[in-house]
Design a protein around this motif. Structure first.
Motif, short mmCIF file in Angstrom:
data_model
loop_
_atom_site.label_atom_id
_atom_site.label_comp_id
_atom_site.label_asym_id
_atom_site.label_seq_id
_atom_site.Cartn_x
_atom_site.Cartn_y
_atom_site.Cartn_z
N SER A 282 31.69 4.50 40.72
CA SER A 282 32.52 4.08 41.85
C SER A 282 33.48 5.20 42.26
N TRP B 152 20.93 -7.60 46.98
CA TRP B 152 21.57 -6.33 47.33
C TRP B 152 21.50 -6.09 48.84
N GLY C 167 36.39 -2.72 52.46
CA GLY C 167 35.56 -2.54 51.28
C GLY C 167 36.07 -3.29 50.07
N GLN D 145 36.16 -12.86 50.59
CA GLN D 145 35.49 -12.35 51.78
C GLN D 145 35.77 -13.19 53.03
N GLN E 299 28.11 -15.13 42.20
CA GLN E 299 28.96 -15.22 43.38
C GLN E 299 28.57 -16.36 44.31
N ASN F 104 24.38 -6.97 51.10
CA ASN F 104 25.51 -6.07 51.21
C ASN F 104 25.34 -5.02 52.31
N CYS G 193 27.39 -11.04 38.19
CA CYS G 193 28.15 -11.14 39.44
C CYS G 193 27.54 -10.37 40.60
N SER G 194 26.60 -9.45 40.32
CA SER G 194 25.84 -8.84 41.41
C SER G 194 24.64 -9.71 41.75
N TYR H 103 34.81 -4.14 45.61
CA TYR H 103 33.89 -3.88 44.50
C TYR H 103 33.49 -5.14 43.76
N CYS H 104 34.31 -6.17 43.83
CA CYS H 104 34.17 -7.31 42.91
C CYS H 104 34.08 -8.62 43.67
N VAL H 105 33.43 -9.61 43.06
CA VAL H 105 33.28 -10.92 43.70
C VAL H 105 34.58 -11.71 43.75
N THR I 58 30.39 -4.43 50.29
CA THR I 58 30.39 -4.01 48.90
C THR I 58 30.25 -2.49 48.81
#
Length: 383
Positions: free
Chosen positions: A79, A199, A32, A40, A275, A202, A270-271, A34-36, A52
């Motif tokens: 979170s 989204w 897991g 990955q 990215q 993810n 960034c969402s 949370y951030c770009v 994510t």
């Protein structure tokens, strides 16, 4: 008019639980983040699944506030609330978490989180400029690789990293091609649908199947462009959204903008597209190339962050934007400070107006935001 191929993306999030089960049955493991800034490619090269984690719903905030200050960033409280209540299936199924020091609030959250969940926290340099910062970040990404290998019991080879780079670069290129369709007037894809596609990535673990759905959607949008069809009327004001992450569940401002008659033509945060801006280089050391790509992210945690200013001025011109809406979560100091800097920069480079909206996940200020957005749209220029 809405693209018919959006039906697939509508179904992705509701089917997430089944997708998790399918991955587990294949014997794969989740990691897991949370951030770009989380690399990955290293997770993919370890034959694991990067995912994510939940952070965009209001419901868990009350639980998060039992441990965190009430005036904290809502994204962090959400979170942590998800984590401690075990209401995020992705968090629960992750072998460990890759965290990062992009803000003081998240640093402290990860301190608390690692008492009940294995966590690797990457120390992000405070600037992306200079050879010293580059080498430091490369060492952090190398440490991350070592930690992934140790925790998953695998060896990440150069060949596996190169294959992961190729795979993720292909998806980045498709996402850029998707976004590019909205340079057309009228824009064929609404902002809320754009967010849903981003989204959905993810929650989809068959990347090849997801990429094919992207290709099909892009093909349909190209047909709509050729026919002059759009998600909003041709006369709609064109808006770029920037600022903090605004995922599904925290799309309040985006919804208000489009309900007010404007067309969101690009989501820079960034969402959103941030990215996907840069590919990982395919020459030289794959590990260094991975690190260098993520350090290019124009995030407000960097000082200075001129890349974001230049990017938005370029995007405003390319997407024929009539204005920019900068969304800032309460308690997010870096984006709050940078909003004024960005407003001045856009005024000097293209005379593009900017509206900053400081808010949280609640609906209590929705009426006030709607009034401000409508007034902004009245004065925003029209190309």
């Amino acid at each position: 008019m809405r693209a018919e191929k959006m039906t697939y993306f509508d179904s992705v999030i509701p089917n997430a639980s089944a997708a998790i089960k399918s991955v587990r049955e294949q014997g794969k493991k989740f990691v897991g983040f949370y951030c770009v800034f989380a690399p990955q490619e290293l997770v993919v090269a370890a034959d694991a699944v990067p995912v994510t984690l939940c952070a965009t719903k209001e419901e868990p905030i009350a639980d998060g506030e039992k441990y965190l200050p009430r005036n904290f960033c809502p994204l962090i409280k959400s979170s942590y609330g998800f984590a401690i209540t075990e209401k995020c299936a992705f968090f629960n199924n992750s072998e460990f978490i890759i965290g990062e020091t992009t803000c003081d609030g998240k640093k402290k959250m990860f301190e608390l989180m690692e008492t009940f969940k294995p966590t690797v926290v990457l120390e992000v340099p405070q600037s992306a400029k200079g050879e010293t910062q580059k080498q430091y970040w490369r060492s952090e990404v190398a440490r991350c690789k070592t930690e992934i290998e140790k925790r998953l019991g695998v060896t990440i080879t150069d060949e596996k990293m190169k294959a992961a780079i190729k795979e993720l670069n292909e998806q980045r290129a498709l996402m850029r091609e998707l976004a590019h369709q909205n340079t057309a007037i009228p824009a064929p894809l609404s902002g809320l649908d754009m967010l849903k596609v981003m989204w959905a990535r993810n929650f989809t673990f068959d990347r090849a199947a997801f990429n094919q759905q992207l290709k099909d959607l892009i093909a349909e949008l190209k047909v709509m462009k050729a026919k002059g069809e759009g998600a909003m009327p041709k006369t709609a004001k064109r808006i770029i959204v920037t600022g903090v992450p605004t995922g599904v569940g925290a799309e309040k401002v985006l919804k208000i903008i489009e309900e007010s008659g404007a067309a969101i033509v690009y989501i820079e945060n960034c969402s959103g597209m941030k990215q996907y801006l840069h590919d990982v280089a395919t020459t030289g050391s794959p590990l260094d190339a991975i690190a260098d790509k993520y350090l290019e992210t124009p995030c407000s945690c960097m000082s200075p962050n001129t890349g974001r200013l230049e990017l938005l001025a370029k995007l405003a011109k390319e997407y024929h934007a009539d204005g920019v809406v900068d969304v800032t979560w309460v308690g997010c100091h870096t984006y709050n400070v940078e909003s004024r800097v960005l407003k001045d920069y856009l005024a000097k480079h293209g005379n593009v107006p900017l509206l900053q909206i400081e808010t949280d996940y609640s609906q209590g200020d929705a009426g006030q935001i709607k009034t401000r957005v409508e007034a902004f749209l009245e004065m925003a220029k029209k190309h």
